[in-house]
Structure formats: structure tokens, C-alpha cells
Design an enzyme around this catalytic site. Sequence first.
Site, PDB file in Angstrom:
ATOM      1  N   GLN A   1       0.834  -1.217   0.000  1.00 54.82           N
ATOM      2  CA  GLN A   1       0.000   0.000   0.000  1.00 54.82           C
ATOM      3  C   GLN A   1       0.865   1.263   0.000  1.00 54.82           C
ATOM      4  O   GLN A   1       0.705   2.140  -0.834  1.00 54.82           O
ATOM      5  CB  GLN A   1      -0.866   0.059   1.262  1.00 54.82           C
ATOM      6  CG  GLN A   1      -1.948  -0.951   1.382  1.00 54.82           C
ATOM      7  CD  GLN A   1      -2.917  -0.523   2.477  1.00 54.82           C
ATOM      8  OE1 GLN A   1      -3.804   0.283   2.240  1.00 54.82           O
ATOM      9  NE2 GLN A   1      -2.752  -1.052   3.674  1.00 54.82           N
TER      10      GLN A   1
ATOM     11  N   ASP B   1      14.474  -9.421  -1.023  1.00 58.11           N
ATOM     12  CA  ASP B   1      13.889  -9.982   0.204  1.00 58.11           C
ATOM     13  C   ASP B   1      14.716  -9.434   1.364  1.00 58.11           C
ATOM     14  O   ASP B   1      15.871  -9.818   1.553  1.00 58.11           O
ATOM     15  CB  ASP B   1      13.967 -11.518   0.138  1.00 58.11           C
ATOM     16  CG  ASP B   1      13.482 -12.172   1.419  1.00 58.11           C
ATOM     17  OD1 ASP B   1      13.214 -11.450   2.410  1.00 58.11           O
ATOM     18  OD2 ASP B   1      13.398 -13.409   1.439  1.00 58.11           O
TER      19      ASP B   1
ATOM     20  N   ALA C   1       7.127  -5.003   4.975  1.00 58.06           N
ATOM     21  CA  ALA C   1       6.826  -5.538   6.308  1.00 58.06           C
ATOM     22  C   ALA C   1       5.940  -6.765   6.170  1.00 58.06           C
ATOM     23  O   ALA C   1       5.257  -6.943   5.159  1.00 58.06           O
ATOM     24  CB  ALA C   1       6.097  -4.487   7.157  1.00 58.06           C
TER      25      ALA C   1
ATOM     26  N   THR D   1       2.706  -7.857   7.384  1.00 65.03           N
ATOM     27  CA  THR D   1       1.601  -7.080   7.969  1.00 65.03           C
ATOM     28  C   THR D   1       0.355  -7.919   8.297  1.00 65.03           C
ATOM     29  O   THR D   1      -0.676  -7.343   8.659  1.00 65.03           O
ATOM     30  CB  THR D   1       1.191  -5.928   7.013  1.00 65.03           C
ATOM     31  OG1 THR D   1       0.868  -6.496   5.738  1.00 65.03           O
ATOM     32  CG2 THR D   1       2.295  -4.916   6.851  1.00 65.03           C
TER      33      THR D   1
ATOM     34  N   THR E   1       4.463   1.099  13.647  1.00 62.24           N
ATOM     35  CA  THR E   1       3.023   0.970  13.886  1.00 62.24           C
ATOM     36  C   THR E   1       2.592   1.358  15.303  1.00 62.24           C
ATOM     37  O   THR E   1       3.368   1.236  16.259  1.00 62.24           O
ATOM     38  CB  THR E   1       2.614  -0.498  13.616  1.00 62.24           C
ATOM     39  OG1 THR E   1       1.282  -0.710  14.061  1.00 62.24           O
ATOM     40  CG2 THR E   1       3.509  -1.485  14.360  1.00 62.24           C
ATOM     41  N   ASP E   2       1.321   1.727  15.415  1.00 61.25           N
ATOM     42  CA  ASP E   2       0.679   1.965  16.709  1.00 61.25           C
ATOM     43  C   ASP E   2       0.600   0.674  17.535  1.00 61.25           C
ATOM     44  O   ASP E   2       0.428   0.729  18.747  1.00 61.25           O
ATOM     45  CB  ASP E   2      -0.738   2.499  16.474  1.00 61.25           C
ATOM     46  CG  ASP E   2      -1.539   1.608  15.525  1.00 61.25           C
ATOM     47  OD1 ASP E   2      -0.989   1.230  14.480  1.00 61.25           O
ATOM     48  OD2 ASP E   2      -2.706   1.278  15.832  1.00 61.25           O
TER      49      ASP E   2
ATOM     50  N   TYR F   1       2.830  -9.466  15.886  1.00 60.99           N
ATOM     51  CA  TYR F   1       3.100  -8.424  14.877  1.00 60.99           C
ATOM     52  C   TYR F   1       3.709  -7.186  15.544  1.00 60.99           C
ATOM     53  O   TYR F   1       4.770  -6.707  15.137  1.00 60.99           O
ATOM     54  CB  TYR F   1       1.805  -8.069  14.133  1.00 60.99           C
ATOM     55  CG  TYR F   1       1.890  -6.809  13.310  1.00 60.99           C
ATOM     56  CD1 TYR F   1       2.607  -6.773  12.114  1.00 60.99           C
ATOM     57  CD2 TYR F   1       1.251  -5.630  13.720  1.00 60.99           C
ATOM     58  CE1 TYR F   1       2.687  -5.606  11.357  1.00 60.99           C
ATOM     59  CE2 TYR F   1       1.326  -4.467  12.977  1.00 60.99           C
ATOM     60  CZ  TYR F   1       2.042  -4.463  11.798  1.00 60.99           C
ATOM     61  OH  TYR F   1       2.124  -3.302  11.062  1.00 60.99           O
TER      62      TYR F   1
ATOM     63  N   LYS G   1       7.509  -5.695  15.168  1.00 67.87           N
ATOM     64  CA  LYS G   1       7.751  -4.335  14.676  1.00 67.87           C
ATOM     65  C   LYS G   1       8.571  -3.534  15.692  1.00 67.87           C
ATOM     66  O   LYS G   1       9.425  -2.741  15.319  1.00 67.87           O
ATOM     67  CB  LYS G   1       6.420  -3.620  14.395  1.00 67.87           C
ATOM     68  CG  LYS G   1       5.640  -4.163  13.211  1.00 67.87           C
ATOM     69  CD  LYS G   1       6.275  -3.912  11.855  1.00 67.87           C
ATOM     70  CE  LYS G   1       6.308  -2.465  11.478  1.00 67.87           C
ATOM     71  NZ  LYS G   1       6.911  -2.262  10.114  1.00 67.87           N
TER      72      LYS G   1
HETATM   73  N1  LIG Z   1      -1.610  -1.622   7.017  1.00 69.77           N
HETATM   74  C1  LIG Z   1      -1.791  -0.956   8.159  1.00 69.77           C
HETATM   75  O1  LIG Z   1      -2.918  -0.722   8.603  1.00 69.77           O
HETATM   76  C2  LIG Z   1      -0.598  -0.432   8.906  1.00 69.77           C
HETATM   77  C3  LIG Z   1      -0.814   0.202  10.155  1.00 69.77           C
HETATM   78  C4  LIG Z   1       0.290   0.703  10.843  1.00 69.77           C
HETATM   79  C5  LIG Z   1       1.560   0.577  10.317  1.00 69.77           C
HETATM   80  N2  LIG Z   1       1.736  -0.061   9.132  1.00 69.77           N
HETATM   81  C6  LIG Z   1       3.107  -0.194   8.627  1.00 69.77           C
HETATM   82  O2  LIG Z   1       3.185   0.519   7.401  1.00 69.77           O
HETATM   83  C7  LIG Z   1       4.170  -0.086   6.555  1.00 69.77           C
HETATM   84  C8  LIG Z   1       3.573  -0.329   5.188  1.00 69.77           C
HETATM   85  O3  LIG Z   1       2.445  -1.185   5.346  1.00 69.77           O
HETATM   86  P1  LIG Z   1       1.446  -1.497   4.141  1.00 69.77           P
HETATM   87  O4  LIG Z   1       0.081  -1.321   4.663  1.00 69.77           O
HETATM   88  O5  LIG Z   1       1.898  -0.781   2.918  1.00 69.77           O
HETATM   89  O6  LIG Z   1       1.720  -3.066   4.004  1.00 69.77           O
HETATM   90  P2  LIG Z   1       1.439  -4.046   2.793  1.00 69.77           P
HETATM   91  O7  LIG Z   1       0.454  -3.462   1.850  1.00 69.77           O
HETATM   92  O8  LIG Z   1       1.199  -5.381   3.391  1.00 69.77           O
HETATM   93  O9  LIG Z   1       2.849  -4.057   2.048  1.00 69.77           O
HETATM   94  C9  LIG Z   1       3.986  -4.618   2.616  1.00 69.77           C
HETATM   95  C10 LIG Z   1       4.878  -5.060   1.494  1.00 69.77           C
HETATM   96  O10 LIG Z   1       6.050  -5.646   2.081  1.00 69.77           O
HETATM   97  C11 LIG Z   1       6.439  -6.696   1.229  1.00 69.77           C
HETATM   98  N3  LIG Z   1       7.252  -7.676   1.935  1.00 69.77           N
HETATM   99  C12 LIG Z   1       6.845  -8.645   2.805  1.00 69.77           C
HETATM  100  N4  LIG Z   1       7.907  -9.375   3.183  1.00 69.77           N
HETATM  101  C13 LIG Z   1       8.995  -8.869   2.535  1.00 69.77           C
HETATM  102  C14 LIG Z   1      10.371  -9.209   2.495  1.00 69.77           C
HETATM  103  N5  LIG Z   1      10.865 -10.221   3.199  1.00 69.77           N
HETATM  104  N6  LIG Z   1      11.188  -8.462   1.716  1.00 69.77           N
HETATM  105  C15 LIG Z   1      10.700  -7.439   0.996  1.00 69.77           C
HETATM  106  N7  LIG Z   1       9.412  -7.084   0.960  1.00 69.77           N
HETATM  107  C16 LIG Z   1       8.569  -7.791   1.738  1.00 69.77           C
HETATM  108  C17 LIG Z   1       5.145  -7.321   0.744  1.00 69.77           C
HETATM  109  O11 LIG Z   1       5.396  -7.978  -0.469  1.00 69.77           O
HETATM  110  P3  LIG Z   1       4.726  -9.415  -0.780  1.00 69.77           P
HETATM  111  O12 LIG Z   1       3.260  -9.139  -0.831  1.00 69.77           O
HETATM  112  O13 LIG Z   1       5.336  -9.793  -2.081  1.00 69.77           O
HETATM  113  O14 LIG Z   1       5.121 -10.303   0.360  1.00 69.77           O
HETATM  114  C18 LIG Z   1       4.246  -6.104   0.574  1.00 69.77           C
HETATM  115  O15 LIG Z   1       4.234  -5.649  -0.759  1.00 69.77           O
HETATM  116  C19 LIG Z   1       4.625  -1.341   7.291  1.00 69.77           C
HETATM  117  O16 LIG Z   1       5.805  -1.063   7.979  1.00 69.77           O
HETATM  118  C20 LIG Z   1       3.514  -1.606   8.272  1.00 69.77           C
HETATM  119  O17 LIG Z   1       3.986  -2.318   9.410  1.00 69.77           O
HETATM  120  C21 LIG Z   1       0.692  -0.556   8.413  1.00 69.77           C
END
Ligand SMILES: NC(=O)c1ccc[n+]([C@@H]2O[C@H](COP(=O)([O-])OP(=O)(O)OC[C@H]3O[C@@H](n4cnc5c(N)ncnc54)[C@H](OP(=O)(O)O)[C@@H]3O)[C@@H](O)[C@H]2O)c1
Length: 292
Positions: free
Chosen positions: A11, A35, A59, A61, A100-101, A124, A128
Site C-alpha cells: 500500500q 527480500d 513488512a 503485515t 506501527t501503533d 506483529y 515491529k
Molecule cells: N496496514 C496498516 O494498517 C498499517 C498500520 C500501521 C503501520 N503499518 C506499517 O506501514 C508499513 C507499510 O504497510 P502497508 O500497509 O503498505 O503493508 P502491505 O500493503 O502489506 O505491504 C507490505 C509489502 O512488504 C512486502 N514484503 C513482505 N515481506 C517482505 C520481504 N521479506 N522483503 C521485501 N518485501 C517484503 C510485501 O510484499 P509481498 O506481498 O510480495 O510479500 C508487501 O508488498 C509497514 O511497515 C507496516 O507495518 C501498516
Amino acid sequence: MRVLITGAHGQVGHELVRLTPAGFTAIALGSAELDISTPDQVASILGELQPQLIINAAAYTAVDKAESDSERAYAVNAKGAENLATAAAKLGIPLLHISTDYVFSGDANSPYKETDPTNPTGVYGASKLAGEQAVANHCAQHIIMRTSWVFGAHGNNFVKTMLRLAQTRDELGVVADQHGCPTSAASIAKALWALASQYRSDGSLNWGTYHFSNTPATTWHGFAEEIFQQAVALEQLAKAPKVNPINTVDYPTPARRPAWSVMDCSLIEEKLNIAQNDWRDELSEVLKQLAV
Ligand SMILES: NC(=O)c1ccc[n+]([C@@H]2O[C@H](COP(=O)([O-])OP(=O)(O)OC[C@H]3O[C@@H](n4cnc5c(N)ncnc54)[C@H](OP(=O)(O)O)[C@@H]3O)[C@@H](O)[C@H]2O)c1
């Protein structure tokens, strides 16, 4: 300036690439190209590409799945963050890292400050938090940006789930006793690029850990109602389903969700000049993007 973006198909990663400002070259790598859990791959790819800054949007997630897959969650969220931090320090470049929160327990009733004690309740959040500690320990030039309730036009999130459910349901129950701030992936990407721009012009930043979310605080129930109201106004939905408030106990999940996720975002405004925006305006942008 050459900026390496990890997790480029997620995202936030997607928005970082889409919103790359003039004067920056985004080196966008998904998990198939890099990776982050593999230290040798991180060292060799960074050595080859020679970025001048790294933004880690990669991450693990899957909050519920992490409870039964902690090895992988730690490999990506803790070890992966450490691998990037170590490589960034070796190259002498900064690392902008997203957290993250969920590092907090969620038992508070006033907005969390960066200095408040962390106490994650699930795998999770714990993985983090370990990632935050690794970044801080291995790379002095770091920003850790904690955010919450991310949504966008790309990827899976609450907005898209609600719109999908509204196609087939006249009524649905949504949790009304968890409080937090929805945050658009685009606003996170813009904030990170603003930091990259500050670094490029000043050669430094006020390094450290910061909270960044959209405003104002709501509940998942409040968020759902706004999604339906806006989608009806934009004629993306014929009729809003009735949204019944339910309690967390009525919607059991493997990982416990924090009841209180609201973060105080005044420090990032004071030290880094990044202001909060209204998630309702961000939502309207996302709905318009989904309509085309
Ligand atoms: N989503 C939420 O509500 C939320 C809330 C608070 C904080 N955050 C933080 O915001 C950040 C971005 O989150 P997001 O919502 O964009 O998450 P997301 O849509 O799940 O995207 C995470 C990406 O990380 C990739 N990934 C997973 N394992 C990996 C690895 N070993 N090496 C390289 N890439 C890898 C995934 O690729 P694959 O799909 O190919 O595995 C995915 O494209 C993260 O740090 C998350 O913890 C998210």
C-alpha cells in the site's frame, strides 16, 4: 537523489513510487527483487545499486497470521529492518522506516506520545518493536515513523473491504470500541518524501522516532459510516448499508487489537514540519481513484 524503496508493491510502497517528486529517482523493489530478510541479498543489492537514501515500506503485515507464524514475522519485521539498517550505516546513508501503533498496548485513553512506554500485545507489534530497536541501534541516521489504520486505492484495507461488503449486505456489524486514526498511504508517502527533500537540502534531519497519522480520531464503526456516506454521495454505492456498532468481544480474532491507537502527532510537526491531514479528505481522494 537515488532512493531505494523496499516493499514497493505494498500500500505505502505503491504510493511512494506513484508520488516520487521531481529530482528523485525511485529504485522500486518488491519482495521478489529484494527480500529484506536475507542479509547477503540486502548487502549485495545495496552495494550494486548505491542508493543515497532508503525508505523501508516492506513488512510482514498479516496481524492475525503472525500469531502462528512468528518466525516469519520476526524475519521480516525485525531481522529485515536490521539488515537494512546495517547496510545503510555501512553506506553512510539514512534509513526512513515505517512502524506501527501496535507497539503500544492500547490501554491508554489519551494520545500516545513517542516517549510513552511500549508494550505490544501480539507477535506483529512485538516484531515491529524489535525492528524499531534494530534500526535505532544499527543506523544513527534514521527516522522511525509510526502510523496507524492505513488505507489506499492499492492493496487490501478496510475501505475496500467495506465497499465489497456493501455490494451484498443491507446491514453489517462493525467494531465501535476500538479508537484510532485512519491514515492514507498517500499521506504517509508524501510525508516521507517531504523528509527526503529536507535531507537532500540540509544534509541532515532531526533523526529519531515520530508519530504520524491523519486526524481526527474515530472508531472502525465511525470510519465505516463515513466510507458509506461518501461512496453514496459519489454515486459509487446506490445505498449505504446500516452499520451496527459491535464490541471487540463480539468479533474475536487470533491477535488482540488495541482498544486505543490514537497517537499524538505534534512532535513531527514541531521538529520536522509535517502537519496532519484530515482522513475524510484523504478518503475522498481514494474513493475517486477507485472509481476510475
Ligand atoms: N496496514 C496498516 O494498517 C498499517 C498500520 C500501521 C503501520 N503499518 C506499517 O506501514 C508499513 C507499510 O504497510 P502497508 O500497509 O503498505 O503493508 P502491505 O500493503 O502489506 O505491504 C507490505 C509489502 O512488504 C512486502 N514484503 C513482505 N515481506 C517482505 C520481504 N521479506 N522483503 C521485501 N518485501 C517484503 C510485501 O510484499 P509481498 O506481498 O510480495 O510479500 C508487501 O508488498 C509497514 O511497515 C507496516 O507495518 C501498516
